[in-house]
Design an enzyme around this catalytic site. Structure first.
Site, PDB file in Angstrom:
ATOM      1  N   GLY A   1      -7.639  -7.222  -0.523  1.00  0.00           N
ATOM      2  CA  GLY A   1      -9.043  -6.824  -0.635  1.00  0.00           C
ATOM      3  C   GLY A   1      -9.840  -7.670  -1.625  1.00  0.00           C
TER       4      GLY A   1
ATOM      5  N   HIS B   1     -13.251  -0.915 -16.195  1.00  0.00           N
ATOM      6  CA  HIS B   1     -13.056  -2.256 -16.755  1.00  0.00           C
ATOM      7  C   HIS B   1     -13.963  -2.532 -17.945  1.00  0.00           C
ATOM      8  CE1 HIS B   1     -16.312  -3.137 -13.895  1.00  0.00           C
ATOM      9  NE2 HIS B   1     -16.630  -4.117 -14.700  1.00  0.00           N
TER      10      HIS B   1
ATOM     11  N   HIS C   1     -19.198   3.944 -16.678  1.00  0.00           N
ATOM     12  CA  HIS C   1     -19.322   2.871 -17.669  1.00  0.00           C
ATOM     13  C   HIS C   1     -20.227   3.246 -18.852  1.00  0.00           C
ATOM     14  CE1 HIS C   1     -17.333   0.633 -14.620  1.00  0.00           C
ATOM     15  NE2 HIS C   1     -18.394   0.386 -13.889  1.00  0.00           N
TER      16      HIS C   1
ATOM     17  N   ARG D   1      -2.604  -3.400   5.264  1.00  0.00           N
ATOM     18  CA  ARG D   1      -2.222  -3.304   6.678  1.00  0.00           C
ATOM     19  C   ARG D   1      -2.092  -4.652   7.368  1.00  0.00           C
ATOM     20  NH1 ARG D   1      -7.020   0.392   8.442  1.00  0.00           N
ATOM     21  NH2 ARG D   1      -7.883  -1.292   7.197  1.00  0.00           N
TER      22      ARG D   1
ATOM     23  N   GLY E   1      -3.848  -2.660  -1.283  1.00  0.00           N
ATOM     24  CA  GLY E   1      -5.153  -3.324  -1.159  1.00  0.00           C
ATOM     25  C   GLY E   1      -5.073  -4.747  -1.695  1.00  0.00           C
ATOM     26  N   GLY E   2      -3.875  -5.326  -1.633  1.00  0.00           N
ATOM     27  CA  GLY E   2      -3.643  -6.664  -2.189  1.00  0.00           C
ATOM     28  C   GLY E   2      -4.391  -7.781  -1.470  1.00  0.00           C
TER      29      GLY E   2
ATOM     30  N   LYS F   1     -30.269  -2.288 -10.823  1.00  0.00           N
ATOM     31  CA  LYS F   1     -30.044  -3.521 -10.067  1.00  0.00           C
ATOM     32  C   LYS F   1     -31.368  -4.265  -9.938  1.00  0.00           C
ATOM     33  CE  LYS F   1     -26.009  -2.044  -7.554  1.00  0.00           C
ATOM     34  NZ  LYS F   1     -25.140  -2.962  -8.334  1.00  0.00           N
TER      35      LYS F   1
HETATM   36  P1  NAP Z   1     -11.936  -3.941   0.144  1.00  0.00           P
HETATM   37  O1  NAP Z   1     -12.309  -5.357  -0.043  1.00  0.00           O
HETATM   38  O2  NAP Z   1     -12.516  -3.164   1.267  1.00  0.00           O
HETATM   39  O3  NAP Z   1     -10.340  -3.895   0.276  1.00  0.00           O
HETATM   40  C1  NAP Z   1      -9.647  -2.759   0.683  1.00  0.00           C
HETATM   41  C2  NAP Z   1      -8.163  -3.075   0.735  1.00  0.00           C
HETATM   42  O4  NAP Z   1      -7.469  -1.918   1.204  1.00  0.00           O
HETATM   43  C3  NAP Z   1      -7.808  -4.202   1.682  1.00  0.00           C
HETATM   44  O5  NAP Z   1      -6.746  -4.940   1.123  1.00  0.00           O
HETATM   45  C4  NAP Z   1      -7.351  -3.463   2.924  1.00  0.00           C
HETATM   46  O6  NAP Z   1      -6.504  -4.301   3.633  1.00  0.00           O
HETATM   47  C5  NAP Z   1      -6.633  -2.279   2.299  1.00  0.00           C
HETATM   48  N1  NAP Z   1      -6.528  -1.111   3.167  1.00  0.00           N
HETATM   49  C6  NAP Z   1      -7.516  -0.484   3.845  1.00  0.00           C
HETATM   50  N2  NAP Z   1      -7.026   0.558   4.549  1.00  0.00           N
HETATM   51  C7  NAP Z   1      -5.690   0.591   4.307  1.00  0.00           C
HETATM   52  C8  NAP Z   1      -4.637   1.430   4.733  1.00  0.00           C
HETATM   53  N3  NAP Z   1      -4.831   2.449   5.569  1.00  0.00           N
HETATM   54  N4  NAP Z   1      -3.392   1.182   4.277  1.00  0.00           N
HETATM   55  C9  NAP Z   1      -3.155   0.149   3.436  1.00  0.00           C
HETATM   56  N5  NAP Z   1      -4.116  -0.667   2.986  1.00  0.00           N
HETATM   57  C10 NAP Z   1      -5.368  -0.459   3.418  1.00  0.00           C
HETATM   58  O7  NAP Z   1     -12.199  -3.080  -1.159  1.00  0.00           O
HETATM   59  P2  NAP Z   1     -12.304  -3.593  -2.677  1.00  0.00           P
HETATM   60  O8  NAP Z   1     -13.684  -4.046  -2.917  1.00  0.00           O
HETATM   61  O9  NAP Z   1     -11.186  -4.535  -2.955  1.00  0.00           O
HETATM   62  O10 NAP Z   1     -12.129  -2.237  -3.495  1.00  0.00           O
HETATM   63  C11 NAP Z   1     -10.866  -1.632  -3.681  1.00  0.00           C
HETATM   64  C12 NAP Z   1     -11.043  -0.468  -4.674  1.00  0.00           C
HETATM   65  O11 NAP Z   1     -11.525  -0.971  -5.902  1.00  0.00           O
HETATM   66  C13 NAP Z   1     -12.057   0.600  -4.221  1.00  0.00           C
HETATM   67  O12 NAP Z   1     -11.635   1.849  -4.714  1.00  0.00           O
HETATM   68  C14 NAP Z   1     -13.342   0.175  -4.948  1.00  0.00           C
HETATM   69  O13 NAP Z   1     -14.198   1.262  -5.165  1.00  0.00           O
HETATM   70  C15 NAP Z   1     -12.746  -0.324  -6.249  1.00  0.00           C
HETATM   71  N6  NAP Z   1     -13.603  -1.282  -6.962  1.00  0.00           N
HETATM   72  C16 NAP Z   1     -13.893  -2.498  -6.410  1.00  0.00           C
HETATM   73  C17 NAP Z   1     -14.676  -3.400  -7.116  1.00  0.00           C
HETATM   74  C18 NAP Z   1     -14.994  -4.763  -6.559  1.00  0.00           C
HETATM   75  O14 NAP Z   1     -15.594  -5.560  -7.285  1.00  0.00           O
HETATM   76  N7  NAP Z   1     -14.629  -5.088  -5.344  1.00  0.00           N
HETATM   77  C19 NAP Z   1     -15.169  -3.058  -8.382  1.00  0.00           C
HETATM   78  C20 NAP Z   1     -14.846  -1.814  -8.925  1.00  0.00           C
HETATM   79  C21 NAP Z   1     -14.050  -0.948  -8.208  1.00  0.00           C
HETATM   80  P3  NAP Z   1      -6.179  -4.128   5.195  1.00  0.00           P
HETATM   81  O15 NAP Z   1      -7.488  -3.981   5.908  1.00  0.00           O
HETATM   82  O16 NAP Z   1      -5.405  -5.350   5.516  1.00  0.00           O
HETATM   83  O17 NAP Z   1      -5.338  -2.901   5.283  1.00  0.00           O
END
Ligand code: NAP
EC number: 1.1.1.49
Length: 489
Positions: free
Chosen positions: A20, A179, A241, A51, A17-18, A336
């Site tokens: 994301g 966190h 949290h 991906r 998810g690098g 919120k």
């Molecule tokens: P996001 O923006 O939707 O990113 C998801 C990542 O996963 C993307 O890099 C995506 O890239 C990759 N991905 C999706 N399907 C894949 C697959 N089949 N194989 C390999 N890679 C795949 O999500 P996010 O917000 O970064 O959140 C990631 C995690 O952190 C989740 O569990 C979320 O609950 C948690 N989280 C996020 C936050 C936040 O502030 N964003 C806070 C707390 C917790 P590709 O589409 O290029 O594959």
């Protein structure tokens, strides 16, 4: 500023998810700051995995932009970004398919470095990734995995996830991230409690009237509407949290500040939590901003579910049934679109039993407030004589323990929660990570509450945009002769 940073051992960190949101907003800017602080040894590598078909150069450009956008104040980091980006590599990989895995295995082969795999992807992919790491020979003893929240959506799913991860990794290889535990003040809370003689003797139901924990946000559900509506404040905030903060404030002193000693004590707190009666819970849904509905719609519009029964606000009263805390209410509140963004734990001590001063009719109480954000710091309210003539009139003033005031601000190295926690992963220190049994115990406490709402078809109460939640939340306190602390920045 003199950096007191001690470099960690050489490591390879693979971020699934690098590309994301979390990786771009928090993980990589945080790693850049650690790099600038000299904590990252020259051999360290960071490998993005997702991906998207990117090459190494494309990924580096993506992260360059991410650091410019989310890296905060970059003063003093001139000339450091390119050497940092040189550490970055990328592999296009499908967590559910076979593409990219042999390439990643090849990259990881034959090194003696610490291997960490950060699962920054949807939780539905955690099992797929763990399975493939083993299949491709990467789940060896040196491997550590970092898993993001949410960890399950109830006890059953959390158990299943623990079981899946345990098939491939030992518990001491699994880092479940919350966190909040990486925040400076949360650690300061432990320093204050266990590094001073002053507080611990008073830290019980004999001297503490009640404890409040508030995590108030001004943001709405934003682009996370679909996810949030299936989750709600209880699952998204309280189960993890707020429960973690509650554990740290209420736990017995651990024998030492070591991972299992701390986590054993936290687990005992969760297991001693009383079930919460329905009249001790208030659920709410925020309304639209008046006159600006298009930009800031109400909760149901934001999640595109006009009949949604999911709460964007919750407040509750609970108790911990053990010798230390029996009879002391713990009030939790999160929501919120509240009046201000503010996270605070407040310990309200009991009134003095008797006033000896004729001019002073009131009784006085000390209030210890531990502020997580914004303006991290700890303040103790104490009673003193109002200066000047006119007899013994008493006033309450804050005794400020904000470390930035006491120490030279230039000398304080600001470390974000994520960067601290990632470095703890590399150091192999699990103290600030949740153990599997803790997470399950937290779900075991929240599940019956959520099931109760579902059985009753409970509908959250509307609350005004920018308020402190439904008026019933104030009533929850008022009927016990107490009041919430004002939510302010
Ligand atoms: P996001 O923006 O939707 O990113 C998801 C990542 O996963 C993307 O890099 C995506 O890239 C990759 N991905 C999706 N399907 C894949 C697959 N089949 N194989 C390999 N890679 C795949 O999500 P996010 O917000 O970064 O959140 C990631 C995690 O952190 C989740 O569990 C979320 O609950 C948690 N989280 C996020 C936050 C936040 O502030 N964003 C806070 C707390 C917790 P590709 O589409 O290029 O594959």
């Amino acid at each position: 500023m003199v950096s007191r940073t001690i470099p960690v051992d050489p490591f390879d960190l693979v971020i699934f998810g690098g590309t994301g949101d979390l990786a771009r907003r928090k993980i990589l800017p945080g790693l850049f700051r650690r790099f600038c602080a000299g904590q990252m040894p020259p051999q360290a590598r960071i490998i993005g995995a997702a991906r998207s078909e990117l090459d190494k150069g494309g990924y580096r450009e993506m992260i360059r932009e991410a650091i410019a956008e989310f890296g905060g104040d970059l003063t003093g980091t001139e000339g450091r970004l390119d050497p940092f980006l040189d550490r970055l590599d990328y592999v296009a990989i499908d967590a559910r398919g076979e593409g990219g895995w042999s390439e990643l295995a090849e990259m990881m082969k034959g090194t003696e470095r610490i291997e960490a795999y950060y699962f920054s992807v949807a939780p539905a992919l955690f099992g797929d990734i763990a399975e493939r790491l083993q299949k491709w020979g990467m789940a060896d003893d040196r491997a550590r995995i970092v898993v993001e929240k949410p960890f399950g959506r109830d006890l059953e799913t959390a158990r299943a996830l623990n079981k899946t991860l345990a098939t491939y990794f030992n518990e001491d290889q699994i880092y479940r991230i919350d966190h909040y535990l990486g925040k400076e003040t949360v650690q300061n809370l432990m320093a204050v409690r266990f590094g001073n003689m002053l507080f611990e003797p008073l830290w019980n139901s004999q001297y503490v009237d009640h404890i409040q924990i508030t995590v108030a946000e001004t943001v709405g559900v934003g682009g996370r509407g679909e996810y949030y509506d299936k989750s709600g404040a209880m699952r998204d905030m309280v189960q993890n949290h707020l429960m973690q903060l509650l554990c740290l404030i209420a736990m017995e002193p651990p024998a030492r500040f070591s991972p299992d000693a701390v986590r054993d004590e936290k687990l005992k707190v969760i297991r001693a939590l009383e079930p919460v009666a329905s009249h001790h819970i208030v659920r709410g849904q925020y309304q639209a901003e008046p006159m600006n509905e298009a930009e800031n719609p109400g909760y149901r519009t934001a999640v595109e579910n006009p009949r949604s029964r999911t709460e964007s606000f919750i407040s509750m009263r609970t108790e911990i049934s053990n010798w230390r805390w029996a009879g002391t209410p713990f009030y939790l509140r999160t929501g919120k679109r509240m009046a201000a963004r503010s996270s605070e734990i407040t310990v309200v001590f009991k009134d003095t039993p008797h006033s000896i001063f004729e001019e002073d009719a009131g009784r006085h109480r000390n209030v210890l407030s531990i502020r997580l954000q914004p303006n991290e710091g700890i303040t103790l309210g104490v009673t003193i004589k109002e200066p000047g003539p006119g007899g013994m009139r008493l006033i309450d003033v804050p005794l400020d323990m904000t470390f930035a005031e006491a120490l030279d601000p230039e000398d304080i190295e600001q470390v974000d929660a994520y960067e601290r926690l990632i470095m703890d992963v590399i150091r192999g220190n699990q103290t600030l990570f949740m153990r599997g049994d803790e997470v399950e115990a937290a779900w075991a406490w929240t599940d019956p509450i959520i099931e109760g709402w579902e059985a009753r078809n409970d509908v959250p109460k509307p609350y005004d945009y920018g308020s402190n939640g439904p008026t019933d939340s104030e009533e929850l306190m008022r009927r016990e002769g107490r009041a919430w602390r004002e939510v302010s920045e």
